[in-house]
Design a protein around this motif. Structure first.
Motif, mmCIF file in Angstrom:
data_model
loop_
_atom_site.group_PDB
_atom_site.id
_atom_site.type_symbol
_atom_site.label_atom_id
_atom_site.label_comp_id
_atom_site.label_asym_id
_atom_site.label_seq_id
_atom_site.Cartn_x
_atom_site.Cartn_y
_atom_site.Cartn_z
ATOM 1 N N ILE A 92 41.944 -23.599 -36.605
ATOM 2 C CA ILE A 92 40.710 -23.734 -37.386
ATOM 3 C C ILE A 92 40.851 -24.931 -38.322
ATOM 4 C CG2 ILE A 92 39.228 -22.721 -39.177
ATOM 5 C CD1 ILE A 92 39.998 -19.945 -38.088
ATOM 6 N N HIS A 93 39.876 -25.843 -38.240
ATOM 7 C CA HIS A 93 39.798 -26.944 -39.210
ATOM 8 C C HIS A 93 38.703 -26.568 -40.198
ATOM 9 C CE1 HIS A 93 40.096 -30.982 -40.758
ATOM 10 N NE2 HIS A 93 38.817 -31.206 -40.546
ATOM 11 N N TYR A 94 39.090 -26.329 -41.448
ATOM 12 C CA TYR A 94 38.149 -25.853 -42.475
ATOM 13 C C TYR A 94 37.675 -27.039 -43.297
ATOM 14 C CZ TYR A 94 36.400 -22.061 -45.528
ATOM 15 O OH TYR A 94 35.623 -21.168 -46.230
ATOM 16 N N MET A 95 36.387 -27.322 -43.233
ATOM 17 C CA MET A 95 35.842 -28.497 -43.929
ATOM 18 C C MET A 95 34.861 -28.087 -45.015
ATOM 19 S SD MET A 95 34.617 -30.719 -40.644
ATOM 20 C CE MET A 95 34.377 -32.213 -41.604
ATOM 21 N N PHE A 96 34.578 -29.010 -45.911
ATOM 22 C CA PHE A 96 33.609 -28.758 -46.983
ATOM 23 C C PHE A 96 32.486 -29.794 -46.942
ATOM 24 C CE2 PHE A 96 37.602 -26.897 -48.338
ATOM 25 C CZ PHE A 96 37.203 -25.644 -48.789
ATOM 26 N N PHE A 97 31.271 -29.292 -47.079
ATOM 27 C CA PHE A 97 30.078 -30.150 -47.123
ATOM 28 C C PHE A 97 30.230 -31.236 -48.195
ATOM 29 C CE2 PHE A 97 25.841 -31.175 -48.721
ATOM 30 C CZ PHE A 97 25.062 -31.279 -47.579
ATOM 31 N N GLU A 98 30.761 -30.827 -49.353
ATOM 32 C CA GLU A 98 30.888 -31.761 -50.486
ATOM 33 C C GLU A 98 31.820 -32.928 -50.140
ATOM 34 O OE1 GLU A 98 31.339 -28.340 -50.719
ATOM 35 O OE2 GLU A 98 29.277 -28.070 -51.382
ATOM 36 N N ASP A 99 32.878 -32.634 -49.381
ATOM 37 C CA ASP A 99 33.799 -33.698 -48.956
ATOM 38 C C ASP A 99 33.101 -34.665 -48.010
ATOM 39 O OD1 ASP A 99 35.740 -32.423 -50.416
ATOM 40 O OD2 ASP A 99 36.774 -31.549 -48.688
ATOM 41 N N LEU A 100 32.252 -34.115 -47.150
ATOM 42 C CA LEU A 100 31.510 -34.962 -46.213
ATOM 43 C C LEU A 100 30.557 -35.895 -46.952
ATOM 44 C CD1 LEU A 100 30.597 -32.589 -43.258
ATOM 45 C CD2 LEU A 100 31.471 -34.912 -42.988
ATOM 46 N N VAL A 101 29.928 -35.366 -47.995
ATOM 47 C CA VAL A 101 29.024 -36.207 -48.780
ATOM 48 C C VAL A 101 29.829 -37.282 -49.508
ATOM 49 C CG1 VAL A 101 27.434 -36.250 -50.761
ATOM 50 C CG2 VAL A 101 27.288 -34.384 -49.088
ATOM 51 N N GLU A 102 30.966 -36.887 -50.036
ATOM 52 C CA GLU A 102 31.782 -37.807 -50.829
ATOM 53 C C GLU A 102 32.329 -38.960 -49.994
ATOM 54 O OE1 GLU A 102 34.788 -36.715 -54.240
ATOM 55 O OE2 GLU A 102 35.752 -36.470 -52.292
ATOM 56 N N ASP A 103 32.826 -38.641 -48.815
ATOM 57 C CA ASP A 103 33.442 -39.672 -47.988
ATOM 58 C C ASP A 103 33.423 -39.257 -46.511
ATOM 59 O OD1 ASP A 103 35.008 -41.610 -46.772
ATOM 60 O OD2 ASP A 103 36.479 -41.674 -48.399
ATOM 61 N N THR A 104 32.323 -39.567 -45.857
ATOM 62 C CA THR A 104 32.140 -39.143 -44.468
ATOM 63 C C THR A 104 33.231 -39.716 -43.566
ATOM 64 O OG1 THR A 104 29.758 -39.188 -44.915
ATOM 65 C CG2 THR A 104 30.411 -38.931 -42.626
ATOM 66 N N GLY A 105 33.580 -40.971 -43.796
ATOM 67 C CA GLY A 105 34.590 -41.633 -42.960
ATOM 68 C C GLY A 105 35.940 -40.929 -43.029
ATOM 69 N N ARG A 106 36.338 -40.574 -44.243
ATOM 70 C CA ARG A 106 37.610 -39.870 -44.433
ATOM 71 C C ARG A 106 37.588 -38.523 -43.697
ATOM 72 N NH1 ARG A 106 37.745 -37.955 -50.228
ATOM 73 N NH2 ARG A 106 36.430 -36.377 -49.295
ATOM 74 N N GLU A 107 36.472 -37.828 -43.781
ATOM 75 C CA GLU A 107 36.376 -36.519 -43.121
ATOM 76 C C GLU A 107 36.373 -36.664 -41.602
ATOM 77 O OE1 GLU A 107 36.777 -33.616 -44.796
ATOM 78 O OE2 GLU A 107 37.159 -35.035 -46.425
ATOM 79 N N ILE A 108 35.779 -37.736 -41.103
ATOM 80 C CA ILE A 108 35.822 -37.997 -39.664
ATOM 81 C C ILE A 108 37.263 -38.267 -39.230
ATOM 82 C CG2 ILE A 108 35.091 -39.595 -37.814
ATOM 83 C CD1 ILE A 108 32.337 -39.726 -39.159
ATOM 84 N N ASP A 109 37.991 -39.005 -40.055
ATOM 85 C CA ASP A 109 39.418 -39.245 -39.761
ATOM 86 C C ASP A 109 40.187 -37.928 -39.651
ATOM 87 O OD1 ASP A 109 39.451 -41.975 -39.545
ATOM 88 O OD2 ASP A 109 39.869 -42.323 -41.679
ATOM 89 N N LYS A 110 39.955 -37.034 -40.597
ATOM 90 C CA LYS A 110 40.664 -35.748 -40.571
ATOM 91 C C LYS A 110 40.271 -34.928 -39.338
ATOM 92 C CE LYS A 110 40.257 -34.812 -45.410
ATOM 93 N NZ LYS A 110 39.933 -33.732 -46.333
ATOM 94 N N LEU A 111 38.982 -34.980 -39.016
ATOM 95 C CA LEU A 111 38.515 -34.273 -37.824
ATOM 96 C C LEU A 111 39.213 -34.810 -36.577
ATOM 97 C CD1 LEU A 111 34.636 -33.852 -37.772
ATOM 98 C CD2 LEU A 111 36.311 -32.149 -37.057
ATOM 99 N N CYS A 112 39.288 -36.143 -36.489
ATOM 100 C CA CYS A 112 39.918 -36.771 -35.326
ATOM 101 C C CYS A 112 41.366 -36.336 -35.203
ATOM 102 C CB CYS A 112 39.838 -38.295 -35.415
ATOM 103 S SG CYS A 112 38.187 -38.912 -35.106
ATOM 104 N N SER A 113 42.080 -36.243 -36.322
ATOM 105 C CA SER A 113 43.485 -35.865 -36.154
ATOM 106 C C SER A 113 43.586 -34.398 -35.737
ATOM 107 C CB SER A 113 44.348 -36.237 -37.359
ATOM 108 O OG SER A 113 43.967 -35.552 -38.474
ATOM 109 N N PHE A 114 42.673 -33.555 -36.203
ATOM 110 C CA PHE A 114 42.648 -32.166 -35.732
ATOM 111 C C PHE A 114 42.329 -32.094 -34.234
ATOM 112 C CE2 PHE A 114 39.835 -28.418 -34.919
ATOM 113 C CZ PHE A 114 40.806 -27.418 -35.001
ATOM 114 N N LEU A 115 41.392 -32.917 -33.801
ATOM 115 C CA LEU A 115 40.939 -32.844 -32.407
ATOM 116 C C LEU A 115 41.834 -33.631 -31.453
ATOM 117 C CD1 LEU A 115 37.134 -33.370 -33.179
ATOM 118 C CD2 LEU A 115 38.209 -31.199 -32.513
#
Ligand code: A3P
Length: 297
Positions: A192-215
């Motif tokens: 499970i990759h647990y994400m937060f909406f607020e993090d996505l708003v703050e820095d979408t690119g960073r969250e995409i990076d984290k998603l990519c490493s999970f996937l």
């Protein structure tokens, strides 16, 4: 919608201890027996936490380069079927849609609390992306959604809605149980990759990076930049394949699906008294949880 059940707004019902409507329980057997594949990806959220946003990101990550036309020709709810939805009179049956998906991996959305997830997803060790949003903004977003979506129970007035949120009397049950249940599951189920909406708003690119490493994906910097641009609020709001404007049961004159996309809009809705009542109750309900949310950034 369903001639047997009428097109009127559905009643809230108690289903295994969770508030639900028939649209998400009538296909229970088939949903529970759904055969997941090891490469399926489940996108799980409490409603209004950023489901569509993360669905678009995942769809772009997997298919944006090979089938760019998907973004402008297939509504997001067809690219990423909603597992438990059951409205056969309008040919909307989530399990059938998921089974017919021609692409790999299959991206599948659910709003189920963790204990309702069909067992094959766990048995197949599927990847799951959970998105959580701070309770106050989640409540406000859900209020406007229930006002405009005629297949949800009536929202009623804000004062009443506020109380129902605290009591967990909304479709898919208690926000508190939902976010905590998935958070606890993550401690024992590592996929499970647990994400937060607020993090996505703050820095979408960073969250995409984290998603990519999970996937286990490694798109080029250029592709990532392109995806980050594609999923900006204004871009998605304008895209009829992402903004739900093709769904007839939603009345955009009351409120659009892509409403504000902000952190902190609760301040325009909560009274000072409501905020105090909310915070006090929140502390009690969440006292045993290690989950931390940000209601402003
Ligand atoms: P608001 O009502 O606060 O605007 P879901 O997809 O889970 O139904 O969540 C919908 C919420 O996510 C809405 O919140 C919507 O505006 C917001 N949202 C969707 N796409 C977004 C984006 N690209 N950027 C910011 N917020 C987004």
């Amino acid at each position: 919608l369903d001639p047997d059940k009428t097109i009127l707004r559905p009643e809230l019902l108690d289903f295994h201890g969770v508030s639900m409507t028939h649209y998400f329980t009538d296909n229970w057997e088939a949903v529970q027996n759904f055969q997941a594949r090891p490469d399926d990806i489940l996108i799980a959220t409490y409603p209004k936490a950023g489901t569509t946003w993360v669905s678009c990101i995942l769809d772009l990550l997997y298919f944006g380069q090979t089938s760019p036309e998907r973004q402008t020709s297939i509504p997001i709810h067809e690219r990423v079927p909603f597992l438990e939805i059951f409205a056969p009179s309008v040919a909307l049956v989530g399990t059938d849609q998921a089974e017919k998906l021609p692409t790999t991996p299959r991206l599948i959305k659910t709003h189920f609390p963790v204990q309702f997830v069909p067992k094959s997803f766990w048995e197949q060790n599927c990847r799951m992306v959970y998105v959580a949003r701070n309770a106050k903004d989640n409540m406000v977003s859900y209020f406007h959604f229930d006002r405009m979506n005629t297949v949800q129970p009536e929202a009623g007035d804000w004062k009443d809605y506020f109380q129902r949120f605290i009591k967990g009397k909304l479709v898919f049950g208690s926000w508190y149980d939902h976010v905590s249940g998935w958070w606890e599951k993550k401690q024992t189920y590592s996929n499970i990759h647990y994400m937060f909406f607020e993090d996505l708003v703050e820095d979408t690119g960073r969250e995409i990076d984290k998603l990519c490493s999970f996937l286990g994906l490694s798109p080029s910097a250029e592709v990532k930049k392109q995806i980050t641009g594609e999923v900006q609020f204004d871009k998605m709001k304008k895209n009829s394949m992402a903004n739900y404007s093709t769904v007839p049961v939603m009345d955009f004159k009351i409120s659009p699906f892509m409403r504000k996309g902000k952190v902190g809009d609760w301040k325009n809705h909560f009274t000072v008294a409501q905020n105090e009542e909310f915070d006090e109750d929140y502390r009690k309900k969440m006292k045993d949880s290690t989950l931390q949310f940000r209601s402003e950034i």
